[in-house]
Every structure is written in structure tokens, then in C-alpha cells.
Write a protein that holds these residues in place. Structure first.
Motif, PDB file in Angstrom:
ATOM      1  N   SER A   1       9.227   2.701 -18.983  1.00  0.00           N
ATOM      2  CA  SER A   1      10.114   1.539 -18.880  1.00  0.00           C
ATOM      3  C   SER A   1       9.750   0.491 -19.919  1.00  0.00           C
ATOM      4  O   SER A   1      10.617  -0.233 -20.407  1.00  0.00           O
ATOM      5  N   GLU A   2       8.458   0.422 -20.288  1.00  0.00           N
ATOM      6  CA  GLU A   2       8.050  -0.466 -21.374  1.00  0.00           C
ATOM      7  C   GLU A   2       8.503   0.092 -22.717  1.00  0.00           C
ATOM      8  O   GLU A   2       8.993  -0.621 -23.582  1.00  0.00           O
TER       9      GLU A   2
ATOM     10  N   LEU B   1       6.834   3.812 -15.039  1.00  0.00           N
ATOM     11  CA  LEU B   1       6.381   2.474 -15.409  1.00  0.00           C
ATOM     12  C   LEU B   1       6.048   2.381 -16.896  1.00  0.00           C
ATOM     13  O   LEU B   1       6.419   1.424 -17.573  1.00  0.00           O
TER      14      LEU B   1
ATOM     15  N   VAL C   1       5.640   8.068 -10.751  1.00  0.00           N
ATOM     16  CA  VAL C   1       5.734   6.608 -10.821  1.00  0.00           C
ATOM     17  C   VAL C   1       5.051   6.084 -12.082  1.00  0.00           C
ATOM     18  O   VAL C   1       5.561   5.193 -12.757  1.00  0.00           O
TER      19      VAL C   1
ATOM     20  N   TRP D   1       2.126  -2.375 -16.929  1.00  0.00           N
ATOM     21  CA  TRP D   1       2.513  -1.535 -15.792  1.00  0.00           C
ATOM     22  C   TRP D   1       1.457  -0.470 -15.521  1.00  0.00           C
ATOM     23  O   TRP D   1       1.124  -0.198 -14.367  1.00  0.00           O
TER      24      TRP D   1
ATOM     25  N   CYS E   1      -0.816  -8.766  -8.839  1.00  0.00           N
ATOM     26  CA  CYS E   1       0.209  -9.326  -9.725  1.00  0.00           C
ATOM     27  C   CYS E   1      -0.188 -10.727 -10.185  1.00  0.00           C
ATOM     28  O   CYS E   1       0.025 -11.097 -11.349  1.00  0.00           O
TER      29      CYS E   1
ATOM     30  N   PHE F   1      -0.548  -0.210 -12.006  1.00  0.00           N
ATOM     31  CA  PHE F   1      -0.413   1.016 -11.225  1.00  0.00           C
ATOM     32  C   PHE F   1      -1.772   1.670 -10.993  1.00  0.00           C
ATOM     33  O   PHE F   1      -2.102   2.064  -9.867  1.00  0.00           O
TER      34      PHE F   1
END
Length: 431
Positions: free
Chosen positions: A170-171, A167, A163, A373, A393, A377
Motif C-alpha cells: 500500500s506504501e 501494508l 496482511v 506499516w 500508533c 505490523f
């Protein structure tokens, strides 16, 4: 099978191999460092009939560690790579000839109690190996694909889950580039790195069973008052982290003025030893085991001591990263966040400790890594309570407003090295 699926299928085997290999490199270097650490901090003090936690021993070991790493940077071919203050977590491949020096330097630093983690140098090692071997086997594969596979495999192995890699990447992969060449959906671009991350994570979990979770009172919220508490704590931690970010280039300049890697690292080791003597053994090493010990014995630490631990560790992180030690900044920053969160709970008992710790980790990581992220995380995984995620968040928003657009904990324009200095015989890595 669609053309898109047929294009992805050949990447599965290389991704599996890179993921497993990345994990094995991490486990091997970590195991060697742990053996050397036991020798330096347990076996040798017992043999000499001295305390391994005494101020004199801490200063001596860290000073010698600095001297040894300085000699490695000076004399080993490749000089253990470019100046680590100029490198991030994921960078272009380094020449293979610099890898033995990096491996030696990171093992000595980890074992010697330096306040840095293994993530940056081991990721660099795995990227270089994956690129060198991968281009021989599949020369038409883009360089970035090997970088992504090795980075994902290493991050998955470090955290014990794919994970984190998903994350972070993905950036990195969100922008197809200035020429717009790669228009594939994000999940197509993430497919092979996720395979590598999964393979790396599973290998680490099956062999080493890592855990980041700390022993802290369960969170019973969320409550309305927690929202304000979370935003205040995360923003305050981010502000403290920014102090370290702004100090980073000044400390780097001071050590560079010493002019020689052996002198830079020996003085750096001496400073780290003095800081370790001030803060105690909890402020040494990468910080993961130390943060578990800190939370397990939370009642032993008052607010003043927690503030001292956080500030000493943060300063030690900055000194270690600017004087030339090879290592990453994520894990020691997490320790700082844990100490700051415990401090917030000690000052205001009504703030739940789990909330305070996760929000402080979030803020300090946003400031020092500038990766949203990764920060979310890591903060969530340390306590492992899903009810905290909505609050985290919200807490990330004011902290991000504070840190975005500010300088990063990175030296972007490294000075040209003089003859005999690390990096003198090879160019700096392009960013």
C-alpha cells in the motif's frame, strides 16, 4: 460483471501460481539451510568432540562461512547479484543467471550463523523467476505487475499472513507515478498482489506452521503512564537504530577497500565470529528462534547482558550487510528490538514487558527499514495483543519525526566494480 472486474479476473491464476511458488522457494531454501545448520552446529561438533557454542567454534564456522560465500561471489556466474548493501526488500528483476549464486550464498549465510534474514535475497529470487516465466506466458503484462506479485507472495509467505504484504505494498502502490498513468483505485491495484500474498501465506502456514509470537507477560493496559513510556522507548530505540544507519556507509567503505570479495567476506566472517563469541550463540543467525529463547529465559539476563546482546546483534547486522553476505535486515533488527525492550523493562520495572518490547521493535524497524506499516505490523504481531495497537500508533509518531528525512540503511550510489569483483559483468540494478 463490470469492466474493472473483467480486467482483474485474468490475474487470479498467475497470482495464485506466483504466491504458491514464492512460498515453495522460501521453504525449500530454508529447509536446506536448516539441514546444513544442524550439520555445522550440532552433528560436526559432536563428531569432533567439541562444543558447538564455544568461542573457538563460533569464530571458525563464521570465518569459513565468509570464505565460502566469498568464493561463491567471486567464482559462480553472476557473482550472486549486485552488492547487497545497495538493494532493498523489493527491487527490479535480476537476470536469472545470478540466481544460483544468490541461493547458494544465502543458504551458506543462514546456516553459518550470519546475522541476516532470508527476506531480501529470496524476494529477489522470486521476483526474477516470476518476471522471467511470467513474461513468457503473458508478455504484455507490465514488469511491475510481476514484481508486485512475487514480492507480495514472498512477504506473505515470510510472515504467514497476507496482511504484511498488503501494508507494505500500500506504501509502494499509493503513488500512481509521475505520469499519472495508473489511476485505478488502490484496491484494484492491490487485488492480484493480495491473491499472491494469500496463496503464499497459506502455503507456508499449511506446510511449516510458522509463528512469530514470543512468550511474554500479557499486557493489562493501556494506562495513561504507558503513553509516555511508549514514546520514550520507541524514540530511544529509533535513535539507537539511527546510529547503525549512520555507521552503515562507513563500514561498507572499509570492506570495499579490501578490494576482493573473498577477502571482504572472510574478514567479515571473522569479525562476525568475534562478535558471536562476545555475545554468545543468541546473537547468531537471523534471530527469530533466538528472540523466543531470550524471552522464554528472561530471568537469566540482567540489564547489562541485554544491552550487550542488543549492541552485538546490531553491530553484527551492520557488518554482515556491508561486507557482502546475502540476507535481509528485518529479522535481526527485530531481535535487537526485543533485547532493547527487555532492557527497558529491566531498568524500569513499572513498564510492562509487552509494551516495552513492541515499542522497541517499532523504533528500531522505523530507523532501519523506514517503512511505517511494516514496523507497526511486525511490532504488533510479535506480541499479538490488540490492546497494544493504539499505544503503538502514538509511539510511532515521535520515532518517525526522528527518523524521517535521515539517511537510509542503504548504499544508494554503489561504486563501479573493478574486474573480478561482484557485479563487474552486469549493471547494477536500477532503483
Amino acid at each position: 460483471m463490470t469492466p474493472q472486474a473483467r480486467a482483474l479476473l485474468p490475474l487470479v491464476l498467475p497470482a495464485l501460481l506466483v504466491g504458491v511458488g514464492s512460498s515453495l522457494v522460501l521453504l525449500l531454501l530454508s529447509a536446506v539451510a536448516e539441514r546444513l545448520q544442524d550439520l555445522l552446529w550440532d552433528t560436526l561438533p559432536d563428531a569432533l568432540d567439541v562444543s558447538g557454542t564455544s568461542a573457538g567454534w563460533i569464530i571458525a564456522v563464521l570465518t569459513v562461512a565468509g570464505l565460502v560465500v566469498g568464493l561463491i561471489v567471486w567464482k559462480v556466474p553472476g557473482h550472486a547479484g549486485p552488492d547487497p548493501a545497495t538493494l532493498g526488500l523489493v527491487d527490479p528483476p535480476l537476470p536469472v543467471r545470478v540466481l544460483p549464486g544468490i541461493a547458494l550464498a544465502v543458504v551458506v549465510g543462514l546456516a553459518g550463523g550470519v546475522s541476516l534474514g532470508p527476506e531480501n535475497p529470496i524476494t529477489a529470487i522470486n521476483i526474477a523467476l516470476a518476471y522471467a516465466l511470467g513474461m513468457k506466458a503473458m508478455p504484455r503484462t507490465p514488469v511491475f505487475d510481476w514484481v508486485a506479485l512475487a514480492a507480495a507472495g514472498t512477504i506473505g509467505a515470510l510472515f504467514g499472513t497476507p496482511v504484511a504484504a498488503a501494508l507494505i505494498l500500500s506504501e509502494t502502490l499509493a503513488d500512481p507515478g509521475p505520469d499519472g498513468a495508473d489511476r485505478r483505485p488502490l484496491w484494484d491495484r492491490l487485488f492480484a498482489p493480495l491473491v499472491a500474498a494469500g496463496a503464499g501465506a497459506l502455503t507456508t502456514v499449511l506446510i511449516a506452521h510458522p509463528t512469530f509470537q514470543i512468550d511474554v507477560e500479557a499486557y493489562t493496559g493501556p494506562h495513561w503512564g504507558d503513553i509516555l513510556s511508549a514514546m520514550v522507548i520507541s524514540t530511544a530505540a529509533a535513535a539507537i537504530g539511527l546510529c547503525a544507519v549512520y555507521a552503515f556507509p562507513y563500514l561498507h567503505r572499509v570492506f570495499r577497500q579490501l578490494g576482493h570479495p573473498v577477502l571482504m567476506l572472510t574478514v567479515g566472517g571473522l569479525v562476525l565470529g568475534a562478535l558471536g563469541a562476545l555475545g554468545g550463540q543468541l546473537t547468531l543467525f537471523k534471530g527469530l528462534e533466538e528472540m523466543k529463547e531470550l524471552t522464554t529465559h528472561a530471568s537469566d539476563h540482567d540489564a547489562g547482558n541485554l544491552l550487550l546482546l542488543a549492541l552485538v546483534k546490531l553491530l553484527a547486522l551492520c557488518v554482515a550487510a556491508t561486507c557482502g553476505f546475502r540476507g535481509g535486515r528485518i529479522f535481526p533488527a527485530v531481535f535487537v528490538g526485543v533485547a532493547l525492550g527487555m532492557l527497558a523493562h529491566a531498568l524500569v520495572d513499572a513498564v510492562p514487558p509487552a509494551l516495552a518490547i513492541t515499542c522497541a521493535i517499532l523504533g528500531i524497524l522505523l530507523a532501519t527499514t523506514r517503512q511505517g506499516w511494516l514496523s507497526l505490523f511486525t511490532a504488533a504481531v510479535v506480541v499479538m495483543d490488540l490492546s497494544l495497537i493504539p499505544v503503538l500508533c502514538v509511539a510511532a509518531l515521535p520515532a518517525w519525526l526522528l527518523v524521517t528525512g535521515r539517511p537510509e540503511m542503504l548504499i544508494k550510489e554503489a561504486e563501479e566494480p573493478r574486474a573480478g569483483e561482484p557485479g563487474a559483468d552486469h549493471p547494477q540494478t536500477a532503483r
